[in-house]
Design a protein around this motif. Structure first.
Motif, short mmCIF file in Angstrom:
data_model
loop_
_atom_site.label_atom_id
_atom_site.label_comp_id
_atom_site.label_asym_id
_atom_site.label_seq_id
_atom_site.Cartn_x
_atom_site.Cartn_y
_atom_site.Cartn_z
N PHE A 143 34.06 63.20 51.47
CA PHE A 143 33.50 64.52 51.15
C PHE A 143 32.29 64.89 52.01
O PHE A 143 31.83 66.03 51.94
CB PHE A 143 33.07 64.58 49.68
CG PHE A 143 34.22 64.51 48.71
CD1 PHE A 143 34.96 65.65 48.39
CD2 PHE A 143 34.56 63.31 48.11
CE1 PHE A 143 35.99 65.59 47.47
CE2 PHE A 143 35.61 63.24 47.19
CZ PHE A 143 36.33 64.38 46.88
N GLY A 144 31.76 63.96 52.80
CA GLY A 144 30.50 64.21 53.49
C GLY A 144 30.54 64.13 55.00
O GLY A 144 29.48 64.09 55.63
N ASN A 164 22.68 65.38 55.12
CA ASN A 164 22.77 63.96 55.51
C ASN A 164 24.24 63.59 55.71
O ASN A 164 24.81 62.83 54.94
CB ASN A 164 22.11 63.06 54.46
CG ASN A 164 22.81 63.13 53.11
OD1 ASN A 164 23.58 64.07 52.83
ND2 ASN A 164 22.58 62.14 52.26
N PRO A 165 24.89 64.14 56.73
CA PRO A 165 26.32 63.89 56.92
C PRO A 165 26.65 62.42 57.10
O PRO A 165 25.78 61.61 57.46
CB PRO A 165 26.66 64.69 58.18
CG PRO A 165 25.35 64.86 58.89
CD PRO A 165 24.32 64.95 57.82
N PHE A 166 27.90 62.08 56.82
CA PHE A 166 28.37 60.69 56.92
C PHE A 166 28.10 60.14 58.32
O PHE A 166 28.38 60.78 59.32
CB PHE A 166 29.87 60.63 56.63
CG PHE A 166 30.48 59.28 56.86
CD1 PHE A 166 30.43 58.30 55.87
CD2 PHE A 166 31.10 58.98 58.07
CE1 PHE A 166 30.99 57.05 56.09
CE2 PHE A 166 31.66 57.73 58.28
CZ PHE A 166 31.61 56.76 57.30
N ASN A 207 43.49 62.75 53.59
CA ASN A 207 42.22 62.39 54.22
C ASN A 207 41.76 61.00 53.82
O ASN A 207 41.25 60.22 54.64
CB ASN A 207 41.15 63.42 53.86
CG ASN A 207 40.00 63.44 54.85
OD1 ASN A 207 40.17 63.13 56.02
ND2 ASN A 207 38.81 63.78 54.37
N LEU A 208 41.97 60.66 52.55
CA LEU A 208 41.62 59.31 52.08
C LEU A 208 42.48 58.27 52.78
O LEU A 208 42.01 57.17 53.11
CB LEU A 208 41.80 59.22 50.56
CG LEU A 208 41.50 57.86 49.93
CD1 LEU A 208 40.04 57.45 50.19
CD2 LEU A 208 41.77 57.88 48.43
N LYS A 247 34.35 69.47 54.31
CA LYS A 247 33.67 70.63 53.71
C LYS A 247 34.58 71.36 52.73
O LYS A 247 34.16 71.75 51.64
CB LYS A 247 33.20 71.58 54.81
CG LYS A 247 31.98 71.08 55.57
CD LYS A 247 31.47 72.13 56.53
CE LYS A 247 30.20 71.64 57.23
NZ LYS A 247 29.65 72.65 58.15
N LYS A 248 35.84 71.50 53.12
CA LYS A 248 36.81 72.18 52.25
C LYS A 248 36.98 71.40 50.94
O LYS A 248 37.00 71.99 49.85
CB LYS A 248 38.15 72.28 52.97
CG LYS A 248 39.27 72.90 52.15
CD LYS A 248 40.57 72.88 52.96
CE LYS A 248 41.75 73.38 52.13
NZ LYS A 248 43.01 73.32 52.90
#
Length: 320
Positions: free
Chosen positions: A14-15, A48-50, A207-208, A22-23
């Motif tokens: 998610f980050g 604080n993005p991944f 995505n996971l 973002k979606k």
């Protein structure tokens, strides 16, 4: 697949600084907000993005997602898998820190921005309620109007998700089912049904899957899980050794005192007092070890069942 409830996997999912993450985050947040009767958001900016480096130095650090909305509102999202008995106060403290950062030295208090805390737990964090999703504000005690809209704290507790067919789930329930089941052995059928249930669930699962195929992510998963289990083992060992040592000393002193007062009466009284003193010594030893391990005085007091005054006295002895 890796479990999305592992904090670093959740943050990667998610980050990340990309459109897919973002979606997914906007969809998750909007389902939470709509469920609480709040306004939707349309865009976010990660604060604080991944980043892989986040996980290399401190394997026990708490990882969260900080984001800013199109209205300049701040949102902090965190997952928690183990029961932290000071969790409510910690969440409020984190909220206050973020809220305080929204004002600059040259600005007045009117520039403070609404700050929202979203907490997803794999245990019952709010035992007073049976709801999957709880939302908190500061309200007047009798008339229930808000003091300010700037504070908003949400809890989503996965164990409280009611058993339903996946086709009957919607909104935050779908997300809870995904977070609970993804990465769990034998959950393939449910995951397939989730993907068929909605397009956003399909995006989340896919995505996971990509994240789970990343060798670095799997290495981090092993390293962080090992660090977490090692920390638990150290605390348990310190508690066990402290209890054993305290009981042993207490029994010895009790026996000595008992012998002085007469075999029958002294043994009885000495054993009782020795056990009592031994338990106290044991608790103090536990507290000392927990303080040496870096636990806060409040947590050490709760774990050892001692008063905060006793804990602070032990802390002063350690620091001498």
């Amino acid at each position: 697949m890796l479990s999305p409830m592992l904090d670093f996997v959740f943050k990667a999912l998610f980050g990340k600084e990309d459109n897919t993450s973002k979606k997914l985050l906007i969809s998750l947040l909007n389902d939470i907000f709509v469920n609480a009767g709040e306004d939707r958001i349309t865009s976010i900016t990660y604060l604080n993005p991944f980043n892989y480096r986040d996980f290399m130095n401190d394997k026990l650090s708490i990882l969260d997602i900080k984001a800013k909305t199109e209205k300049e509102e701040l949102i902090n999202v965190e997952v928690q898998v183990k029961n932290d008995y000071n969790y409510r106060k910690r969440i409020l403290y984190y909220w206050s820190k973020i809220y305080g950062e929204t004002i600059k030295k040259s600005e007045d208090y009117s520039t403070l921005k609404k700050t929202i805390s979203v907490n997803i737990t794999d245990y019952n964090a709010i035992p007073e309620s049976k709801k999957l999703h709880s939302s908190f504000k500061i309200l007047e005690k009798d008339e229930y109007f808000p003091l300010t809209e700037d504070l908003q704290i949400h809890f989503v507790e996965l164990p409280k998700l009611k058993q339903k067919e996946i086709k009957e789930l919607s909104g935050i329930e779908l997300w809870a089912e995904f977070l609970k089941e993804a990465g769990k052995e034998g959950s393939e059928k449910k995951i397939k049904e989730l993907m068929e249930r909605s397009e956003i669930m399909k995006d989340a699962v896919e995505n996971l899957g990509k994240i789970s195929e990343d060798d670095r992510m799997r290495e981090i998963a092993w390293a962080r899980e090992k660090a977490r289990l090692d920390e638990i083992s150290r605390i348990k060992y310190a508690e066990r050794k402290a209890t054993e040592q305290g009981m042993e000393k207490g029994m010895e002193k009790g026996m000595e005192k008992g012998m002085e007062k007469g075999m029958e009466k002294g043994m009885k009284e000495g054993m009782e007092k020795g056990i009592e003193k031994g338990l106290l010594l044991g608790k103090k030893k536990i507290a000392q070890n927990l303080l040496k391990l870096g636990l806060s005085p409040e947590k050490a007091a709760e774990a050892a069942e001692l008063s905060i005054e006793e804990i602070m006295e032990l802390k002063r002895e350690i620091e001498k």
